[in-house]
Design a protein around this motif. Structure first.
Motif, PDB file in Angstrom:
ATOM      1  N   UNK A 128       0.857  -1.184   0.000  1.00 45.22           N
ATOM      2  CA  UNK A 128       0.000   0.000   0.000  1.00 45.22           C
ATOM      3  C   UNK A 128       0.900   1.244   0.000  1.00 45.22           C
ATOM      4  N   UNK A 129       0.539   2.237  -0.782  1.00 43.82           N
ATOM      5  CA  UNK A 129       1.323   3.472  -0.881  1.00 43.82           C
ATOM      6  C   UNK A 129       0.432   4.647  -0.523  1.00 43.82           C
ATOM      7  N   UNK A 130       1.024   5.603   0.205  1.00 41.48           N
ATOM      8  CA  UNK A 130       0.305   6.781   0.675  1.00 41.48           C
ATOM      9  C   UNK A 130       1.125   8.033   0.347  1.00 41.48           C
ATOM     10  N   UNK A 131       0.437   9.095  -0.079  1.00 43.33           N
ATOM     11  CA  UNK A 131       1.081  10.387  -0.357  1.00 43.33           C
ATOM     12  C   UNK A 131       0.404  11.466   0.480  1.00 43.33           C
ATOM     13  N   UNK A 132       1.203  12.260   1.183  1.00 41.84           N
ATOM     14  CA  UNK A 132       0.704  13.392   1.959  1.00 41.84           C
ATOM     15  C   UNK A 132       0.550  14.571   1.001  1.00 41.84           C
ATOM     16  N   UNK A 133      -0.682  14.927   0.657  1.00 43.11           N
ATOM     17  CA  UNK A 133      -0.930  15.949  -0.352  1.00 43.11           C
ATOM     18  C   UNK A 133      -0.531  17.351   0.091  1.00 43.11           C
ATOM     19  N   UNK A 134      -0.182  17.526   1.351  1.00 39.23           N
ATOM     20  CA  UNK A 134       0.294  18.832   1.819  1.00 39.23           C
ATOM     21  C   UNK A 134       1.787  19.014   1.562  1.00 39.23           C
ATOM     22  N   UNK A 135       2.427  17.942   1.114  1.00 39.97           N
ATOM     23  CA  UNK A 135       3.857  17.992   0.818  1.00 39.97           C
ATOM     24  C   UNK A 135       4.113  18.127  -0.668  1.00 39.97           C
ATOM     25  N   UNK A 136       5.373  18.315  -1.006  1.00 38.83           N
ATOM     26  CA  UNK A 136       5.780  18.446  -2.401  1.00 38.83           C
ATOM     27  C   UNK A 136       5.634  17.105  -3.105  1.00 38.83           C
ATOM     28  N   UNK A 137       4.941  17.115  -4.232  1.00 41.86           N
ATOM     29  CA  UNK A 137       4.600  15.893  -4.958  1.00 41.86           C
ATOM     30  C   UNK A 137       5.831  15.064  -5.327  1.00 41.86           C
ATOM     31  N   UNK A 138       6.903  15.698  -5.702  1.00 39.36           N
ATOM     32  CA  UNK A 138       8.080  14.974  -6.197  1.00 39.36           C
ATOM     33  C   UNK A 138       9.151  14.748  -5.134  1.00 39.36           C
ATOM     34  N   UNK A 139       8.827  14.965  -3.880  1.00 39.20           N
ATOM     35  CA  UNK A 139       9.803  14.710  -2.805  1.00 39.20           C
ATOM     36  C   UNK A 139       9.468  13.412  -2.086  1.00 39.20           C
ATOM     37  N   UNK A 140      10.419  12.520  -2.029  1.00 40.81           N
ATOM     38  CA  UNK A 140      10.260  11.201  -1.423  1.00 40.81           C
ATOM     39  C   UNK A 140       9.749  11.281   0.015  1.00 40.81           C
ATOM     40  N   UNK A 141      10.106  12.316   0.757  1.00 41.45           N
ATOM     41  CA  UNK A 141       9.735  12.450   2.166  1.00 41.45           C
ATOM     42  C   UNK A 141       8.225  12.482   2.383  1.00 41.45           C
ATOM     43  N   UNK A 142       7.459  12.786   1.356  1.00 42.04           N
ATOM     44  CA  UNK A 142       6.002  12.902   1.490  1.00 42.04           C
ATOM     45  C   UNK A 142       5.259  11.650   1.027  1.00 42.04           C
ATOM     46  N   UNK A 143       6.012  10.601   0.747  1.00 41.08           N
ATOM     47  CA  UNK A 143       5.465   9.325   0.297  1.00 41.08           C
ATOM     48  C   UNK A 143       5.867   8.232   1.281  1.00 41.08           C
ATOM     49  N   UNK A 144       4.990   7.256   1.494  1.00 41.12           N
ATOM     50  CA  UNK A 144       5.354   6.116   2.333  1.00 41.12           C
ATOM     51  C   UNK A 144       4.667   4.867   1.808  1.00 41.12           C
TER      52      UNK A 144
END
Length: 176
Positions: A128-144
């Motif tokens: 399962x993959x999750x993206x924090x939409x408050x973060x920069x789309x292309x920065x790995x730190x906002x994905x888990x």
């Protein structure tokens, strides 16, 4: 988004007489202006996402967060995003992110938005993959990512959809 309907590209039409398996993956997103006449060709326009990235093809669903449309990758694991406040035809309005290389995203069939996070529904696998939409789309730190197979009592072969009830995200099992 309140005015337009976006159609996710999947596959091209196969050559006449050829089996569907011979169809190529498409990157052409079609947009319908609902303020126009449904039968008028002028109500439609397209953008070929392959101009951004040749892996921006074959999407199985999309999600909207109030500003951006996220196209969910079925095979290539590259997420496509459109800024709905920008010009649909402008290359700068679009972005891609290789979530496969970054966080191990596999094939997905839809996404669920909860007001901050976008959860991608895995298909045929358990990552399962999750993206924090408050973060920069292309920065790995906002994905888990999370492997659902580590959940006690669950042996998922992927999911077929998901939904949000205002508190919890639910994933619908594909097969058990």
């Amino acid at each position: 988004d309140g005015r337009y309907i976006y159609c996710c590209p999947g596959y091209t039409n196969p050559t006449a007489g050829a089996p569907f398996g011979d169809a190529a993956e498409s990157g052409v997103v079609m947009r319908l202006d609902t303020a126009g006449d449904f039968r008028d060709a002028a109500s439609y326009c397209t953008f070929d996402a392959r101009a951004l990235d040749p892996r921006a093809v074959c999407f199985d669903g999309a999600a909207f967060d109030g500003r951006y449309i996220y196209f969910v990758p079925l095979h290539a694991n590259t997420v496509l995003r459109l800024d709905t406040r920008a010009d649909f035809d402008a290359r700068e309005s679009w972005q891609t992110y290789d979530a496969g290389s970054a966080v191990g995203m596999g094939p997905c069939v839809g996404a669920v938005y909860d007001g901050q996070f976008l959860y991608f529904v895995p298909f045929g696998h358990s990552t399962m993959v999750c993206y924090d939409t408050r973060g920069t789309f292309t920065e790995r730190a906002h994905w888990c990512a999370h492997d659902a197979a580590t959940t006690p009592g669950l042996d998922p072969a992927g999911f077929k959809g998901g939904f949000f009830d205002g508190r919890y995200i639910y994933f619908v099992p594909f097969r058990g």
